[in-house]
Design a protein around this motif. Structure first.
Motif, mmCIF file in Angstrom:
data_model
loop_
_atom_site.group_PDB
_atom_site.id
_atom_site.type_symbol
_atom_site.label_atom_id
_atom_site.label_comp_id
_atom_site.label_asym_id
_atom_site.label_seq_id
_atom_site.Cartn_x
_atom_site.Cartn_y
_atom_site.Cartn_z
ATOM 1 N N LEU A 29 0.826 -1.206 0.000
ATOM 2 C CA LEU A 29 0.000 0.000 0.000
ATOM 3 C C LEU A 29 0.861 1.256 0.000
ATOM 4 O O LEU A 29 0.511 2.256 -0.627
ATOM 5 N N MET A 30 2.008 1.206 0.670
ATOM 6 C CA MET A 30 2.908 2.349 0.703
ATOM 7 C C MET A 30 3.383 2.711 -0.705
ATOM 8 O O MET A 30 3.472 3.895 -1.068
ATOM 9 N N GLY A 31 3.655 1.701 -1.518
ATOM 10 C CA GLY A 31 4.046 1.936 -2.904
ATOM 11 C C GLY A 31 2.958 2.645 -3.679
ATOM 12 O O GLY A 31 3.223 3.551 -4.478
ATOM 13 N N VAL A 32 1.709 2.222 -3.460
ATOM 14 C CA VAL A 32 0.563 2.845 -4.128
ATOM 15 C C VAL A 32 0.411 4.291 -3.667
ATOM 16 O O VAL A 32 0.164 5.198 -4.473
ATOM 17 N N ILE A 33 0.571 4.514 -2.376
ATOM 18 C CA ILE A 33 0.449 5.859 -1.819
ATOM 19 C C ILE A 33 1.510 6.783 -2.408
ATOM 20 O O ILE A 33 1.230 7.943 -2.742
ATOM 21 N N ILE A 34 2.729 6.286 -2.530
ATOM 22 C CA ILE A 34 3.810 7.099 -3.110
ATOM 23 C C ILE A 34 3.481 7.493 -4.541
ATOM 24 O O ILE A 34 3.679 8.638 -4.953
ATOM 25 N N LEU A 35 2.955 6.540 -5.322
ATOM 26 C CA LEU A 35 2.572 6.822 -6.709
ATOM 27 C C LEU A 35 1.471 7.876 -6.759
ATOM 28 O O LEU A 35 1.542 8.836 -7.553
ATOM 29 N N VAL A 36 0.460 7.736 -5.911
ATOM 30 C CA VAL A 36 -0.635 8.705 -5.862
ATOM 31 C C VAL A 36 -0.112 10.069 -5.417
ATOM 32 O O VAL A 36 -0.527 11.110 -5.938
ATOM 33 N N ALA A 37 0.820 10.067 -4.473
ATOM 34 C CA ALA A 37 1.386 11.320 -3.975
ATOM 35 C C ALA A 37 2.156 12.051 -5.077
ATOM 36 O O ALA A 37 2.121 13.286 -5.149
#
Length: 221
Positions: A108-116
Motif C-alpha cells: 500500500l505504501m508503494g501505491v500511496i507514493i505513486l498517488v502522492a
C-alpha cells in the motif's frame, strides 16, 4: 562607457531589478500566507504577478498583488482546501503504512507514493491555471489535470521537481533550513514561481487566444 554601465538596459541592472521584484513578491507571499487558509489565494496572486513580470506588465507590484489576491480569494481558497485535505489524507495513510509491519501495508505504501507523485504534479499546475484562466473551480481543477498529462514531458516534471525538491531538502535536513533561512524568507518562493512561470507560459500559449481578455484571464479551454 559609463553611460552604458548605468543604463537601465544593462543586463546586470535588469537582473538586479528583477531580483528586487522577486524579493518584494516573496515577502508579500509569506505575509499573505500566514493565516494558512489564505495560501491558495496567496499562491495564485504570486503566479499572477510572475506571469506579469515575464510579460513586463507588472505595474505596481504591491497593489496588483493585493488585487489578484482579492479577485481570486474565494476560488483559490476552495482549491487550496481540496489540496490541503488531500495532502493530509495521503500523509495520514503513508504514516499508517509506515508504522505497520504487514506486507499489505508495504504494498500500500508503494501505491500511496505513486498517488502522492500524481497529486504533487497536479498541485503544481492548479494555482497557475487558476491565476490565468477565468473558469469555475471544477473546470480549472479538471483543466489542470489535463494539462498535467498533456505537458508531462518536460513541463510537468520540471515544475514538480522545482516545487518539491527544495521542500524535501528543508524537511529532511533541518540544519540546512537555518543555513538558507534568508534565501527562504526573501527569495525562494518567488524564485520558484518565476522559473515555473517560464515553463508554464510556453504551455499556456496553446490555450490562450491572441486577443487577451481583461485582467489577463481566459475562458475555459
Amino acid at each position: 562607457m559609463f553611460q552604458k554601465l548605468f543604463s537601465t538596459d544593462n543586463p546586470v541592472w535588469r537582473a538586479m531589478d528583477r531580483m528586487g521584484d522577486l524579493m518584494i513578491l516573496n515577502v508579500l507571499f509569506i505575509f499573505f500566507s500566514i493565516p494558512i487558509v489564505t495560501i491558495g489565494a496567496s499562491t495564485t496572486a504570486l503566479y499572477t504577478m510572475t506571469f506579469k513580470l515575464l510579460d513586463e506588465t507588472e505595474g505596481n507590484l504591491v497593489k496588483n498583488y493585493f488585487k489578484a489576491f482579492k479577485n481570486n480569494f474565494k476560488q483559490a481558497t476552495a482549491i487550496w482546501l481540496v489540496v490541503l485535505f488531500a495532502g493530509l489524507f495521503l500523509a495520514y495513510d503513508a504514516y499508517l503504512s509506515y508504522v505497520s509491519t504487514s506486507i499489505l501495508a508495504k504494498i500500500l505504501m508503494g501505491v500511496i507514493i505513486l498517488v502522492a507523485i500524481i497529486y504533487a504534479m497536479w498541485a503544481s499546475w492548479i494555482f497557475p491555471v487558476q491565476s490565468k484562466f477565468d473558469n469555475p473551480v471544477k473546470v480549472n481543477m479538471k483543466n489542470a489535470a489535463l494539462m498535467m498529462v498533456i505537458h508531462m514531458f518536460p513541463t510537468t516534471l520540471l515544475i514538480t521537481v522545482l516545487n518539491i525538491v527544495p521542500l524535501l531538502l528543508l524537511w529532511f535536513y533541518t540544519s540546512l533550513f537555518f543555513a538558507v533561512l534568508p534565501f527562504v524568507a526573501f527569495l525562494m518562493f518567488a524564485f520558484i514561481a518565476y522559473n515555473n512561470s517560464k515553463q508554464l507560459k510556453k504551455a499556456f500559449a496553446d490555450y490562450i487566444p491572441e486577443t487577451e481578455l481583461p485582467e489577463d484571464r481566459f475562458e475555459e479551454i
